[in-house]
Scaffold this active site. Structure first.
Site, PDB file in Angstrom:
ATOM      1  N   GLY A  50      25.575  20.660   0.449  1.00 35.22           N
ATOM      2  CA  GLY A  50      24.499  21.170  -0.391  1.00 35.22           C
ATOM      3  C   GLY A  50      24.819  21.362  -1.864  1.00 35.22           C
ATOM      4  N   GLU A 104      28.441  27.321  -4.419  1.00 35.49           N
ATOM      5  CA  GLU A 104      27.498  27.195  -3.297  1.00 35.49           C
ATOM      6  C   GLU A 104      26.119  26.803  -3.798  1.00 35.49           C
ATOM      7  OE1 GLU A 104      27.008  26.934  -0.271  1.00 35.49           O
ATOM      8  OE2 GLU A 104      28.270  28.218   0.972  1.00 35.49           O
ATOM      9  N   ASP A 105      25.355  26.129  -2.960  1.00 33.02           N
ATOM     10  CA  ASP A 105      23.978  25.808  -3.309  1.00 33.02           C
ATOM     11  C   ASP A 105      23.082  27.036  -3.210  1.00 33.02           C
ATOM     12  OD1 ASP A 105      24.270  25.889  -0.534  1.00 33.02           O
ATOM     13  OD2 ASP A 105      23.126  24.062  -0.156  1.00 33.02           O
ATOM     14  N   ASP A 108      21.687  32.767   1.535  1.00 31.91           N
ATOM     15  CA  ASP A 108      20.483  33.222   2.238  1.00 31.91           C
ATOM     16  C   ASP A 108      20.857  34.523   2.957  1.00 31.91           C
ATOM     17  OD1 ASP A 108      18.078  33.290   3.594  1.00 31.91           O
ATOM     18  OD2 ASP A 108      18.355  31.437   4.692  1.00 31.91           O
ATOM     19  N   LYS A 136      18.475  34.272  -2.110  1.00 31.05           N
ATOM     20  CA  LYS A 136      17.240  34.872  -1.589  1.00 31.05           C
ATOM     21  C   LYS A 136      17.513  36.364  -1.401  1.00 31.05           C
ATOM     22  CE  LYS A 136      15.675  30.721   0.899  1.00 31.05           C
ATOM     23  NZ  LYS A 136      15.510  30.078   2.229  1.00 31.05           N
ATOM     24  N   PHE A 157      11.382  28.439   2.489  1.00 32.17           N
ATOM     25  CA  PHE A 157      12.266  27.291   2.677  1.00 32.17           C
ATOM     26  C   PHE A 157      12.090  26.294   1.535  1.00 32.17           C
ATOM     27  CE2 PHE A 157      13.704  23.250   4.424  1.00 32.17           C
ATOM     28  CZ  PHE A 157      14.959  23.625   4.881  1.00 32.17           C
ATOM     29  N   ASP A 164      18.634  20.292   1.720  1.00 34.96           N
ATOM     30  CA  ASP A 164      17.972  19.342   2.621  1.00 34.96           C
ATOM     31  C   ASP A 164      17.032  19.991   3.626  1.00 34.96           C
ATOM     32  OD1 ASP A 164      20.223  20.505   4.114  1.00 34.96           O
ATOM     33  OD2 ASP A 164      19.617  19.081   5.666  1.00 34.96           O
ATOM     34  N   ARG A 170      17.853  15.735  -0.310  1.00 37.69           N
ATOM     35  CA  ARG A 170      18.974  16.144  -1.181  1.00 37.69           C
ATOM     36  C   ARG A 170      18.946  15.419  -2.526  1.00 37.69           C
ATOM     37  NH1 ARG A 170      22.522  19.170   1.959  1.00 37.69           N
ATOM     38  NH2 ARG A 170      22.839  18.504   4.109  1.00 37.69           N
TER      39      ARG A 170
HETATM   40  P1  IMP Z   1      23.365  31.670   4.878  1.00 37.70           P
HETATM   41  O1  IMP Z   1      24.590  31.498   5.735  1.00 37.70           O
HETATM   42  O2  IMP Z   1      22.214  32.267   5.652  1.00 37.70           O
HETATM   43  O3  IMP Z   1      23.632  32.406   3.586  1.00 37.70           O
HETATM   44  O4  IMP Z   1      22.806  30.239   4.549  1.00 37.70           O
HETATM   45  C1  IMP Z   1      23.427  29.388   3.712  1.00 37.70           C
HETATM   46  C2  IMP Z   1      23.187  27.948   4.072  1.00 37.70           C
HETATM   47  O5  IMP Z   1      21.933  27.734   4.748  1.00 37.70           O
HETATM   48  C3  IMP Z   1      23.074  27.167   2.792  1.00 37.70           C
HETATM   49  O6  IMP Z   1      24.343  26.714   2.375  1.00 37.70           O
HETATM   50  C4  IMP Z   1      22.117  26.064   3.133  1.00 37.70           C
HETATM   51  O7  IMP Z   1      22.838  24.970   3.661  1.00 37.70           O
HETATM   52  C5  IMP Z   1      21.238  26.646   4.200  1.00 37.70           C
HETATM   53  N1  IMP Z   1      19.942  27.140   3.638  1.00 37.70           N
HETATM   54  C6  IMP Z   1      19.557  28.420   3.472  1.00 37.70           C
HETATM   55  N2  IMP Z   1      18.310  28.493   2.971  1.00 37.70           N
HETATM   56  C7  IMP Z   1      17.910  27.203   2.797  1.00 37.70           C
HETATM   57  C8  IMP Z   1      16.678  26.598   2.295  1.00 37.70           C
HETATM   58  O8  IMP Z   1      15.701  27.263   1.902  1.00 37.70           O
HETATM   59  N3  IMP Z   1      16.644  25.239   2.283  1.00 37.70           N
HETATM   60  C9  IMP Z   1      17.685  24.463   2.696  1.00 37.70           C
HETATM   61  N4  IMP Z   1      18.835  24.985   3.168  1.00 37.70           N
HETATM   62  C10 IMP Z   1      18.949  26.344   3.225  1.00 37.70           C
HETATM   63 MG    MG Z   2      25.377  24.878   1.974  1.00 42.79          MG
END
Ligand code: IMP
Ligand code: MG
Length: 181
Positions: A50, A104-105, A108, A136, A157, A164, A170
């Site tokens: 990402g 990081e992208d 969440d 977020k 989302f 992606d 992407r």
């Molecule tokens: P976390 O572990 O919940 O913080 O999520 C992080 C990972 O979930 C990111 O690195 C993304 O790959 C994916 N992700 C979270 N939200 C989104 C979104 O809105 N669109 C696409 N990928 C997401």
């Molecule tokens: Mg990621």
């Protein structure tokens, strides 16, 4: 408003490439100011897939000596424990005693960053910081401080700019948010 369809979902443009570039420059300015005159080049560690586009954009705006490397995270459930084990793929550089800035992208829930942090600590770095394009805040409830956040977004989302939906989207230069039916 510009909309696109990916598989079963419709998305509409929410953050343009120009807005992203502005936010990335502002973030780079902060990182540059914090590292002015530092004599230990930090190691930026971009998390694939990402973060590839954000990493390329950010790193060319960094004005102090630094290194960049790329890692992939693989999670699996250990045979004996039910706990999630995270493996770092692609660590070829020694992390011992290094100042690391994770790229990081998006953060969440923060679960990914939390397990990445735990995995990195096993390599005994001097310090670990994070630079994320997106956060977020309504979802993130972890204690871990997020050092550099370029943009905060609502709990919806998104795709594009490296992110992606089922592997697609992407390549989009802008960020799109899913439309509610
Ligand atoms: P976390 O572990 O919940 O913080 O999520 C992080 C990972 O979930 C990111 O690195 C993304 O790959 C994916 N992700 C979270 N939200 C989104 C979104 O809105 N669109 C696409 N990928 C997401
Ligand atoms: Mg990621």
């Amino acid at each position: 408003m510009k909309t696109i369809k990916i598989l079963d979902k419709e998305f509409c443009i929410s953050i343009t490439e120009a807005q992203i570039n502005e936010a990335v420059q502002a973030l780079a300015n902060k990182i540059n100011a914090d590292h002015k005159g530092c004599d230990e080049p930090p190691l930026f560690l971009a998390v694939l897939n990402g973060a590839f586009m954000f990493a390329a954009n950010l790193i060319k705006r960094i004005d102090f000596p630094c290194e960049i490397s790329f890692v992939k995270l693989a999670s699996y459930h250990g045979e004996r424990s039910s706990g999630k084990v995270t493996e770092l793929i692609g660590i070829s550089d020694a992390l011992v005693g290094r100042n690391i800035i994770v790229i990081e992208d998006i953060v969440d829930t923060g679960n990914t960053y939390e397990s990445l942090m735990a995995t990195l600590q096993r390599h005994h770095p001097k310090s670990v910081k994070i630079a994320t394009l997106l956060l977020k805040p309504e979802v993130y409830k972890k204690q871990q401080h997020l050092n550099y956040v370029a943009m905060e977004i609502p709990n919806e989302f998104i795709v594009g700019y490296g992110l992606d939906y089922n592997g697609l989207g992407r390549n989009l230069p802008d960020i799109y948010t899913v439309m509610k039916n």
